[in-house]
Design a protein around this motif. Sequence first.
Motif, PDB file in Angstrom:
ATOM      1  N   GLY A  15       5.096  -0.936   0.763  1.00 27.76           N
ATOM      2  CA  GLY A  15       4.046  -0.500  -0.141  1.00 27.76           C
ATOM      3  C   GLY A  15       2.742  -1.193   0.229  1.00 27.76           C
ATOM      4  O   GLY A  15       2.717  -2.084   1.083  1.00 27.76           O
ATOM      5  N   LYS A  16       1.644  -0.789  -0.448  1.00 29.09           N
ATOM      6  CA  LYS A  16       0.340  -1.389  -0.148  1.00 29.09           C
ATOM      7  C   LYS A  16       0.190  -2.751  -0.786  1.00 29.09           C
ATOM      8  O   LYS A  16      -0.677  -3.530  -0.400  1.00 29.09           O
ATOM      9  N   GLY A  17       1.004  -3.031  -1.790  1.00 31.81           N
ATOM     10  CA  GLY A  17       0.959  -4.358  -2.393  1.00 31.81           C
ATOM     11  C   GLY A  17       0.195  -4.430  -3.700  1.00 31.81           C
ATOM     12  O   GLY A  17      -0.621  -3.564  -4.018  1.00 31.81           O
ATOM     13  N   THR A  18       0.502  -5.457  -4.462  1.00 29.86           N
ATOM     14  CA  THR A  18      -0.240  -5.807  -5.680  1.00 29.86           C
ATOM     15  C   THR A  18      -0.879  -7.163  -5.444  1.00 29.86           C
ATOM     16  O   THR A  18      -0.166  -8.139  -5.145  1.00 29.86           O
ATOM     17  N   LYS A  19      -2.211  -7.203  -5.563  1.00 33.84           N
ATOM     18  CA  LYS A  19      -2.916  -8.470  -5.363  1.00 33.84           C
ATOM     19  C   LYS A  19      -3.059  -9.177  -6.696  1.00 33.84           C
ATOM     20  O   LYS A  19      -3.756  -8.702  -7.591  1.00 33.84           O
ATOM     21  N   TYR A  72       3.815  -5.474  13.772  1.00 37.13           N
ATOM     22  CA  TYR A  72       3.194  -4.717  12.702  1.00 37.13           C
ATOM     23  C   TYR A  72       1.682  -4.891  12.775  1.00 37.13           C
ATOM     24  O   TYR A  72       1.179  -5.931  13.187  1.00 37.13           O
ATOM     25  N   LYS A  73       0.969  -3.877  12.254  1.00 39.39           N
ATOM     26  CA  LYS A  73      -0.478  -3.967  12.083  1.00 39.39           C
ATOM     27  C   LYS A  73      -0.773  -3.926  10.585  1.00 39.39           C
ATOM     28  O   LYS A  73      -0.236  -3.052   9.878  1.00 39.39           O
ATOM     29  N   GLN A  74      -1.588  -4.869  10.120  1.00 40.77           N
ATOM     30  CA  GLN A  74      -1.965  -4.876   8.712  1.00 40.77           C
ATOM     31  C   GLN A  74      -3.478  -4.746   8.595  1.00 40.77           C
ATOM     32  O   GLN A  74      -4.217  -5.650   8.972  1.00 40.77           O
ATOM     33  N   SER A  75      -3.920  -3.602   8.091  1.00 36.95           N
ATOM     34  CA  SER A  75      -5.345  -3.355   7.875  1.00 36.95           C
ATOM     35  C   SER A  75      -5.614  -3.351   6.377  1.00 36.95           C
ATOM     36  O   SER A  75      -4.713  -3.148   5.573  1.00 36.95           O
ATOM     37  N   ALA A  76      -6.869  -3.542   6.042  1.00 40.27           N
ATOM     38  CA  ALA A  76      -7.256  -3.525   4.627  1.00 40.27           C
ATOM     39  C   ALA A  76      -6.928  -2.159   4.029  1.00 40.27           C
ATOM     40  O   ALA A  76      -7.113  -1.129   4.659  1.00 40.27           O
ATOM     41  N   SER A  91      -9.342  -3.745  14.911  1.00 37.62           N
ATOM     42  CA  SER A  91      -9.455  -5.042  14.238  1.00 37.62           C
ATOM     43  C   SER A  91      -8.518  -5.057  13.040  1.00 37.62           C
ATOM     44  O   SER A  91      -8.567  -4.151  12.185  1.00 37.62           O
ATOM     45  N   ALA A  92      -7.669  -6.073  12.979  1.00 33.48           N
ATOM     46  CA  ALA A  92      -6.654  -6.140  11.917  1.00 33.48           C
ATOM     47  C   ALA A  92      -5.891  -7.448  12.064  1.00 33.48           C
ATOM     48  O   ALA A  92      -6.124  -8.222  12.994  1.00 33.48           O
ATOM     49  N   LEU A  93      -4.954  -7.663  11.150  1.00 32.65           N
ATOM     50  CA  LEU A  93      -4.001  -8.764  11.269  1.00 32.65           C
ATOM     51  C   LEU A  93      -2.748  -8.209  11.940  1.00 32.65           C
ATOM     52  O   LEU A  93      -2.161  -7.244  11.443  1.00 32.65           O
ATOM     53  N   TYR A  94      -2.358  -8.793  13.059  1.00 29.16           N
ATOM     54  CA  TYR A  94      -1.167  -8.345  13.768  1.00 29.16           C
ATOM     55  C   TYR A  94      -0.044  -9.330  13.486  1.00 29.16           C
ATOM     56  O   TYR A  94      -0.144 -10.522  13.782  1.00 29.16           O
ATOM     57  N   LEU A  95       1.019  -8.795  12.910  1.00 28.40           N
ATOM     58  CA  LEU A  95       2.141  -9.616  12.465  1.00 28.40           C
ATOM     59  C   LEU A  95       3.363  -9.346  13.324  1.00 28.40           C
ATOM     60  O   LEU A  95       3.683  -8.201  13.640  1.00 28.40           O
TER      61      LEU A  95
END
Lengths: 113, 114
Positions: A104-108, B35-39, B86-90
């Motif tokens: 999921g996108k998450g809960t902040k 994994y790629k984590q973007s906003a 541009s992102a956080l790569y996990l």
Amino acid sequence: TQLLEQSPQFLSIQEGENLTVYCNSSSVFSSLQWYRQEPGEGPVLLVTVVTGGEVKKLKRLTFQFGDARKDSSLHITAAQPGDTGLYLCAGADYGGSQGNLIFGKGTKLSVKP
Amino acid sequence: ETGVTQTPRHLVMGMTNKKSLKCEQHLGHNAMYWYKQSAKKPLELMFVYSLEERVENNSVPSRFSPECPNSSHLFLHLHTLQPEDSALYLCASSQGQGLLGEQFFGPGTRLTVL
């Protein structure tokens, strides 16, 4: 396409309050995990639930897996500033070919002193 | 060292550069993931290696090239990236990909492409 919807997206509360966050899907999952992620760090596994209706407790955190294994909730009692972070749920699907996790996108969550 | 480590923690690169991200797991696991984590987006699975063989490539552009020389190490080679990369790569690892699905994550590499 399987999706996991998390709600609320953002939650800001005072220290000592209780809260519940939700993770919902129209798909059935073999298991579901909750992670907490702090800024600049990777997600840390909190719990895995496997059986429909299962309830697990981790100190002030209570996790429940829905009877139909499509949804889950996380309840925090007497929240503390240290609980601040991004809470992610992830479902594992072993009906697929790879059995990978759907996030999921998450809960902040922000807990203010 | 314990758990899953990633280096570098931060990386700034131009679009014409070539760089590599490194991941090492000390848990004795046999599956590793990028994994790629973007906003505002869920974590996006990029690659899966099980027993050092790539078992999944989720339509990732060829400017990302993974390498898994052994069960403890995983690399992500980067070339001619775009600013939207541009992102956080996990990196994550697990024992027996496809069982309970419990994955253990590294701290990530924060990548900025100029």
